[in-house]
Design a protein around this motif. Sequence first.
Motif, PDB file in Angstrom:
ATOM      1  N   PRO A  72       0.807  -1.232   0.000  1.00 52.22           N
ATOM      2  CA  PRO A  72       0.000   0.000   0.000  1.00 52.22           C
ATOM      3  C   PRO A  72       0.836   1.276   0.000  1.00 52.22           C
ATOM      4  O   PRO A  72       0.472   2.258  -0.646  1.00 52.22           O
ATOM      5  CB  PRO A  72      -0.827  -0.103   1.285  1.00 52.22           C
ATOM      6  CG  PRO A  72      -0.817  -1.544   1.646  1.00 52.22           C
ATOM      7  CD  PRO A  72       0.459  -2.120   1.095  1.00 52.22           C
ATOM      8  N   GLU A  73       1.969   1.261   0.704  1.00 52.36           N
ATOM      9  CA  GLU A  73       2.811   2.454   0.771  1.00 52.36           C
ATOM     10  C   GLU A  73       3.375   2.833  -0.596  1.00 52.36           C
ATOM     11  O   GLU A  73       3.641   3.995  -0.863  1.00 52.36           O
ATOM     12  CB  GLU A  73       3.971   2.250   1.756  1.00 52.36           C
ATOM     13  CG  GLU A  73       3.550   1.975   3.169  1.00 52.36           C
ATOM     14  CD  GLU A  73       3.224   0.501   3.420  1.00 52.36           C
ATOM     15  OE1 GLU A  73       3.578  -0.369   2.619  1.00 52.36           O
ATOM     16  OE2 GLU A  73       2.584   0.231   4.447  1.00 52.36           O
ATOM     17  N   ALA A  74       3.563   1.852  -1.465  1.00 51.53           N
ATOM     18  CA  ALA A  74       4.140   2.121  -2.778  1.00 51.53           C
ATOM     19  C   ALA A  74       3.236   3.004  -3.616  1.00 51.53           C
ATOM     20  O   ALA A  74       3.717   3.789  -4.442  1.00 51.53           O
ATOM     21  CB  ALA A  74       4.428   0.807  -3.508  1.00 51.53           C
ATOM     22  N   ALA A  75       1.934   2.927  -3.401  1.00 53.34           N
ATOM     23  CA  ALA A  75       0.991   3.738  -4.179  1.00 53.34           C
ATOM     24  C   ALA A  75       1.271   5.228  -4.006  1.00 53.34           C
ATOM     25  O   ALA A  75       1.020   6.017  -4.918  1.00 53.34           O
ATOM     26  CB  ALA A  75      -0.442   3.411  -3.773  1.00 53.34           C
ATOM     27  N   GLU A  76       1.801   5.598  -2.856  1.00 47.96           N
ATOM     28  CA  GLU A  76       2.085   7.013  -2.580  1.00 47.96           C
ATOM     29  C   GLU A  76       3.201   7.568  -3.460  1.00 47.96           C
ATOM     30  O   GLU A  76       3.256   8.781  -3.671  1.00 47.96           O
ATOM     31  CB  GLU A  76       2.456   7.194  -1.104  1.00 47.96           C
ATOM     32  CG  GLU A  76       1.364   6.801  -0.145  1.00 47.96           C
ATOM     33  CD  GLU A  76       0.150   7.706  -0.254  1.00 47.96           C
ATOM     34  OE1 GLU A  76       0.305   8.920  -0.497  1.00 47.96           O
ATOM     35  OE2 GLU A  76      -0.969   7.184  -0.099  1.00 47.96           O
ATOM     36  N   ILE A  77       4.083   6.711  -3.949  1.00 51.82           N
ATOM     37  CA  ILE A  77       5.216   7.221  -4.729  1.00 51.82           C
ATOM     38  C   ILE A  77       5.182   6.807  -6.194  1.00 51.82           C
ATOM     39  O   ILE A  77       5.892   7.388  -7.008  1.00 51.82           O
ATOM     40  CB  ILE A  77       6.554   6.775  -4.112  1.00 51.82           C
ATOM     41  CG1 ILE A  77       6.666   5.260  -4.115  1.00 51.82           C
ATOM     42  CG2 ILE A  77       6.734   7.364  -2.717  1.00 51.82           C
ATOM     43  CD1 ILE A  77       8.064   4.754  -4.003  1.00 51.82           C
ATOM     44  N   ILE A  78       4.352   5.848  -6.555  1.00 50.11           N
ATOM     45  CA  ILE A  78       4.344   5.380  -7.944  1.00 50.11           C
ATOM     46  C   ILE A  78       3.866   6.479  -8.890  1.00 50.11           C
ATOM     47  O   ILE A  78       4.464   6.695  -9.939  1.00 50.11           O
ATOM     48  CB  ILE A  78       3.519   4.087  -8.086  1.00 50.11           C
ATOM     49  CG1 ILE A  78       4.293   2.946  -7.432  1.00 50.11           C
ATOM     50  CG2 ILE A  78       3.229   3.767  -9.544  1.00 50.11           C
ATOM     51  CD1 ILE A  78       3.600   1.619  -7.417  1.00 50.11           C
ATOM     52  N   GLY A  79       2.809   7.190  -8.519  1.00 46.48           N
ATOM     53  CA  GLY A  79       2.302   8.268  -9.377  1.00 46.48           C
ATOM     54  C   GLY A  79       3.372   9.312  -9.670  1.00 46.48           C
ATOM     55  O   GLY A  79       3.653   9.615 -10.842  1.00 46.48           O
TER      56      GLY A  79
END
Length: 170
Positions: free
Chosen positions: A119-126
């Motif tokens: 879930p934390e990865a979603a914060e930086i993928i964009g």
Amino acid sequence: MMNARRSPGTGPTGRFFGPGELRLAVLALIAEQPGHGYQVMSRLADRFNGTYEPSAGSIYPTLQLLEDEGLVRVEPVDGRKVHHVTDEGRRVAEEHAAEIERLWGRAASRGEWGMFREPEAAEIIGPALRLVKAAVKTLAHSHGDPRVIERIQEIFVDARHRIEDLRRQV
């Protein structure tokens, strides 16, 4: 004409296992440690850090094939069929050790991408994708100017180093 079909393990839409490779992977797992079907499925999924989920429809027929070939034997334990490697199965696994190691190498490589499911990865993928998009647009606008390519690479390398420094600080 170029063949559009992907070879095993070559990308997110390509099949991971080529002909006979799932059989070897399952045999190798049983050679490491006996297990029933669900345990074999779980251990195979663990090798991929969640990026590959084996199905019962692929594992159970493979276990049956290995049993039919005399490479594994089944012992009932608490109502479950626990698969054990036979001497012949161990010989086959050893004979194909290099191929099995390549499979596990591909599994480890693919498993690295499992971090993107966190879930934390979603914060930086964009933001990361927008950065890449900006770089590609700039490159297209420059018509492939080698100085622009070099500068974009420098920016990416610098950003990666700064992020790695941050990781060491936390």
